[in-house]
Motif scaffolding. Structure first.
Motif, PDB file in Angstrom:
ATOM      1  N   ARG A 136      -3.944  -8.595  -4.025  1.00 28.91           N
ATOM      2  CA  ARG A 136      -4.743  -8.100  -5.152  1.00 28.91           C
ATOM      3  C   ARG A 136      -5.813  -7.117  -4.642  1.00 28.91           C
ATOM      4  N   ILE A 137      -6.411  -7.418  -3.506  1.00 27.76           N
ATOM      5  CA  ILE A 137      -7.400  -6.512  -2.909  1.00 27.76           C
ATOM      6  C   ILE A 137      -6.730  -5.187  -2.533  1.00 27.76           C
ATOM      7  N   VAL A 138      -5.551  -5.253  -1.921  1.00 22.86           N
ATOM      8  CA  VAL A 138      -4.833  -4.040  -1.524  1.00 22.86           C
ATOM      9  C   VAL A 138      -4.505  -3.191  -2.750  1.00 22.86           C
ATOM     10  N   ILE A 139      -3.978  -3.807  -3.776  1.00 20.80           N
ATOM     11  CA  ILE A 139      -3.603  -3.071  -4.991  1.00 20.80           C
ATOM     12  C   ILE A 139      -4.832  -2.436  -5.627  1.00 20.80           C
ATOM     13  N   ASN A 140      -5.906  -3.196  -5.740  1.00 22.71           N
ATOM     14  CA  ASN A 140      -7.131  -2.644  -6.335  1.00 22.71           C
ATOM     15  C   ASN A 140      -7.713  -1.516  -5.488  1.00 22.71           C
ATOM     16  N   THR A 141      -7.644  -1.645  -4.172  1.00 23.33           N
ATOM     17  CA  THR A 141      -8.134  -0.589  -3.282  1.00 23.33           C
ATOM     18  C   THR A 141      -7.320   0.687  -3.486  1.00 23.33           C
ATOM     19  N   PHE A 188      -8.376  -4.561   4.398  1.00 22.66           N
ATOM     20  CA  PHE A 188      -8.703  -5.651   5.321  1.00 22.66           C
ATOM     21  C   PHE A 188     -10.208  -5.718   5.578  1.00 22.66           C
ATOM     22  N   THR A 189     -10.845  -4.567   5.698  1.00 27.18           N
ATOM     23  CA  THR A 189     -12.298  -4.555   5.886  1.00 27.18           C
ATOM     24  C   THR A 189     -12.980  -5.225   4.698  1.00 27.18           C
ATOM     25  N   LEU A 190     -12.551  -4.858   3.500  1.00 25.80           N
ATOM     26  CA  LEU A 190     -13.106  -5.456   2.290  1.00 25.80           C
ATOM     27  C   LEU A 190     -12.817  -6.954   2.229  1.00 25.80           C
ATOM     28  N   ALA A 191     -11.595  -7.332   2.571  1.00 28.25           N
ATOM     29  CA  ALA A 191     -11.226  -8.759   2.550  1.00 28.25           C
ATOM     30  C   ALA A 191     -12.084  -9.554   3.530  1.00 28.25           C
ATOM     31  N   PHE A 192     -12.297  -9.020   4.721  1.00 30.80           N
ATOM     32  CA  PHE A 192     -13.115  -9.735   5.702  1.00 30.80           C
ATOM     33  C   PHE A 192     -14.571  -9.830   5.244  1.00 30.80           C
ATOM     34  N   MET A 193     -15.043  -8.790   4.554  1.00 24.98           N
ATOM     35  CA  MET A 193     -16.414  -8.838   4.043  1.00 24.98           C
ATOM     36  C   MET A 193     -16.556  -9.853   2.902  1.00 24.98           C
ATOM     37  N   LYS A 194     -15.480 -10.029   2.138  1.00 25.12           N
ATOM     38  CA  LYS A 194     -15.518 -10.924   0.980  1.00 25.12           C
ATOM     39  C   LYS A 194     -14.840 -12.271   1.262  1.00 25.12           C
ATOM     40  N   MET A 195     -14.604 -12.561   2.515  1.00 24.79           N
ATOM     41  CA  MET A 195     -13.867 -13.768   2.880  1.00 24.79           C
ATOM     42  C   MET A 195     -14.494 -15.033   2.281  1.00 24.79           C
ATOM     43  N   ASP A 196     -15.799 -15.064   2.163  1.00 22.33           N
ATOM     44  CA  ASP A 196     -16.455 -16.245   1.592  1.00 22.33           C
ATOM     45  C   ASP A 196     -16.083 -16.471   0.132  1.00 22.33           C
ATOM     46  N   ALA A 233      -1.566   5.217   3.033  1.00 21.06           N
ATOM     47  CA  ALA A 233      -1.271   3.777   2.995  1.00 21.06           C
ATOM     48  C   ALA A 233      -1.953   3.064   4.158  1.00 21.06           C
ATOM     49  N   GLU A 234      -1.928   3.683   5.332  1.00 23.72           N
ATOM     50  CA  GLU A 234      -2.602   3.095   6.490  1.00 23.72           C
ATOM     51  C   GLU A 234      -4.112   3.025   6.260  1.00 23.72           C
ATOM     52  N   ASP A 235      -4.682   4.089   5.675  1.00 22.81           N
ATOM     53  CA  ASP A 235      -6.112   4.079   5.354  1.00 22.81           C
ATOM     54  C   ASP A 235      -6.443   2.974   4.366  1.00 22.81           C
ATOM     55  N   MET A 236      -5.621   2.834   3.332  1.00 19.14           N
ATOM     56  CA  MET A 236      -5.862   1.810   2.314  1.00 19.14           C
ATOM     57  C   MET A 236      -5.718   0.409   2.909  1.00 19.14           C
ATOM     58  N   SER A 250       0.828  -1.207   0.000  1.00 21.43           N
ATOM     59  CA  SER A 250       0.000   0.000   0.000  1.00 21.43           C
ATOM     60  C   SER A 250       0.863   1.258   0.000  1.00 21.43           C
ATOM     61  N   TYR A 251       1.919   1.268   0.783  1.00 21.29           N
ATOM     62  CA  TYR A 251       2.788   2.443   0.856  1.00 21.29           C
ATOM     63  C   TYR A 251       3.463   2.709  -0.485  1.00 21.29           C
ATOM     64  N   ARG A 252       3.928   1.643  -1.133  1.00 20.45           N
ATOM     65  CA  ARG A 252       4.569   1.824  -2.438  1.00 20.45           C
ATOM     66  C   ARG A 252       3.576   2.366  -3.464  1.00 20.45           C
ATOM     67  N   MET A 253       2.325   2.013  -3.322  1.00 19.11           N
ATOM     68  CA  MET A 253       1.315   2.497  -4.267  1.00 19.11           C
ATOM     69  C   MET A 253       0.914   3.952  -3.962  1.00 19.11           C
ATOM     70  N   MET A 254       0.731   4.258  -2.695  1.00 22.26           N
ATOM     71  CA  MET A 254       0.184   5.563  -2.308  1.00 22.26           C
ATOM     72  C   MET A 254       1.262   6.622  -2.071  1.00 22.26           C
ATOM     73  N   ASN A 255       2.467   6.195  -1.710  1.00 23.38           N
ATOM     74  CA  ASN A 255       3.592   7.097  -1.461  1.00 23.38           C
ATOM     75  C   ASN A 255       3.309   8.073  -0.328  1.00 23.38           C
ATOM     76  N   ASN A 256       2.471   7.657   0.608  1.00 21.93           N
ATOM     77  CA  ASN A 256       2.105   8.506   1.737  1.00 21.93           C
ATOM     78  C   ASN A 256       1.691   7.583   2.879  1.00 21.93           C
ATOM     79  N   ARG A 257       2.305   7.748   4.016  1.00 24.54           N
ATOM     80  CA  ARG A 257       2.070   6.837   5.136  1.00 24.54           C
ATOM     81  C   ARG A 257       0.608   6.823   5.597  1.00 24.54           C
ATOM     82  N   GLU A 258       0.034   7.998   5.771  1.00 25.31           N
ATOM     83  CA  GLU A 258      -1.348   8.059   6.257  1.00 25.31           C
ATOM     84  C   GLU A 258      -2.322   7.435   5.263  1.00 25.31           C
TER      85      GLU A 258
END
Length: 184
Positions: free
Chosen positions: A78-83, A56-64, A48-51, A38-46
């Motif tokens: 893949r979820i992190v990159i797409n987010t 993780f919220t999205l992953a837990f919702m789509k865990m099934d 990246a933390e939000d992403m 996430s940090y490499r994609m966003m280039n900003n710590r805050e």
């Protein structure tokens, strides 16, 4: 030997059943690696933390939907990159061709010793890249996607991905050379 797809299967199954302690454990196992993506994609710590949290919220919702066809880490990455890409697209940032970076003449290799590469100075150099070039550089070199995949992910031509990657690579080399000359 346990196949990659079955690593942490018990924890994943507990997550699918909604067990909070399993979610926490899975988060602990993957958060650091996914933050780095996430940090490499966003280039900003805050950001990246939000992403990371959003991913993780999205992953837990789509865990099934996780079917053990690939390693859980690959599915989550893949979820992190797409987010991250979705967040960048929401800001309506356009990929640029970065031509302005190369307005000055390039000097031919003088046979001098290559600059010393450290994680710190490469990271600093990556932060100076335009967003489009940084994303492609990160996806290709650090995340292991090929240019066809990058083109699909970002909605660009494969040739654009290749040329942006080469420009980013050259720019990083220039930045590293400048850093070494300035004693950074």
């Amino acid at each position: 030997m346990v196949p990659k797809q079955h690593i942490h299967r018990d924890i994943i199954e507990a997550c699918k059943k909604g067990k909070e302690s399993a979610r926490y454990e899975l988060y602990q196992l993957y958060a650091r690696a996914m933050f780095n993506v996430s940090y490499r994609m966003m280039n900003n710590r805050e950001e990246a933390e939000d992403m990371l949290q959003e991913s993780f919220t999205l992953a837990f919702m789509k865990m099934d939907s996780y079917r053990y066809e690939s390693a859980f880490g690959a599915w989550l990455k893949r979820i992190v990159i797409n987010t991250c890409i979705n967040a960048i697209n929401k800001r309506k940032v356009e990929l640029t061709y970065c031509e302005e970076i190369y307005e000055h003449d390039r000097e031919e290799d003088s046979g001098e010793e290559e600059p010393r590469f450290t994680v710190e100075n490469i990271t600093r150099a990556m932060e100076q890249l335009p967003e489009g070039g940084r994303m492609i550089f990160s996806l290709y070199l650090l995340e292991g996607y090929d240019h066809v995949e990058i083109a699909q992910i970002l909605g660009i031509n494969e040739s654009t991905s290749k040329s942006q990657y080469m420009r980013a690579k050259r720019r990083i080399a220039e930045i590293l050379k400048d850093q070494e000359m300035s004693g950074f």
